[in-house]
Design an enzyme around this catalytic site. Sequence first.
Site, PDB file in Angstrom:
ATOM      1  CB  SER A   1      32.224  40.903  46.411  1.00  0.00           C
ATOM      2  OG  SER A   1      32.961  39.667  46.663  1.00  0.00           O
TER       3      SER A   1
ATOM      4  CG  HIS B 133      31.566  44.936  46.287  1.00  0.00           C
ATOM      5  ND1 HIS B 133      31.714  45.369  44.894  1.00  0.00           N
ATOM      6  CD2 HIS B 133      32.922  44.133  46.603  1.00  0.00           C
ATOM      7  CE1 HIS B 133      32.601  44.512  44.351  1.00  0.00           C
ATOM      8  NE2 HIS B 133      33.355  43.862  45.432  1.00  0.00           N
TER       9      HIS B 133
ATOM     10  CE  LYS C   8      35.495  45.911  44.257  1.00  0.00           C
ATOM     11  NZ  LYS C   8      36.962  45.865  44.543  1.00  0.00           N
TER      12      LYS C   8
END
Length: 394
Positions: free
Chosen positions: A182, A210, A241
Amino acid sequence: MDTAFYQRFDTQLDELRSQGLFKTERIIASPQAGQIRANDADVINLCANNYLGLASHPAIREAAHRALDRHGYGMASVRFICGTQTVHKQLEAALSRFLGTEDTILYSSCWDANGGLFETVLGEQDAIISDALNHASIIDGVRLCKARRLRYANRNLAELEQHLKDTQDCRTRLIATDGVFSMDGIVANLAAICDLAETHRALVMVDDSHAVGFMGANGRGSHEARGVVGRVDVLTGTLGKALGGASGGYTSGRREIVELLRQRSRPYLFSNTLAPVIAATSIAVLDLIESAGDLRERLFANAARFRRGMTANGFRLVPGEHPIVPVMLGDAKLASAMADRLLAEGIYVIAFSFPVVPRDQARIRVQLSAAHTPEHVDRAVTAFAKVGRALGVI
């Protein structure tokens, strides 16, 4: 009252401020989006995990309103008592179909998913081999486990293989890695990791927070992007996310692993169930993602446009394809000053420094979104160049 106890904290906080490591929280006065309201100004937001721009997408907001009316606000219970609604089981099934796994278990966050994994499935006879740059939630989860712990330098396959050879006497070996690291935006070499795991009869766990939702041909994540669907034993990830940006996490994999987690994973057993409105809306997110090829294309086009512009201006970036684009600065005070000046130019970014990243590797981590327009990207590059020249960065 023990005044020395509190004075010690004051001293530590003063040291953080003097070193440029003190973190402040800026207040946002608008929904999360590519452009937001902060500091009484409209600014381009380049630091959200809102990869597909779904955090305030009209269809997702509408789905959330419907879910609230139908399912209520909260469950006021853990799952095994009276906290499992039909919508929770539907989301677990939908995630399993999307990820290509047998079963899925929901958590309050991916932090809890990682925190409840290792101590449940591994014991003293086993070993965990973890990438040195794995997320803090993996690191803390490993610390809770009694298995033997080994660490290999980031993406160093030779060291990973040596650890596999050195742990042949262990009952089970589990390789743990981020799908995307990340702070760097670098995708793990999952094909090579899976090859090593199969050669040495080890298991593979990937935190895909991610990547899930936008990497790979269908947005399944890094395991799809790197061609290893079906070869990863455990996937963990977040709903906070790309998958809508609210909260919640999951662990997905073989049915036997998920069943044991339901019986023994402490964050699952002792934390309130995921809010029904999030569970229901996440199903709508997965439905939308199935036809969201245009959003993924726009996201990666924005990332490539930003990388080209920044490179042309002489900035030092971590190379890659991912919409995480670290602008490397080194000095923590410089990174903080640059972020502040960029905000004055209408660009919202955050400086990252120790202990989030190693000392002397301070950076501004830019995150592109499908919610950005090409004009947003160009304005950001222009502002970076202006501030970078003023601070002597370029």
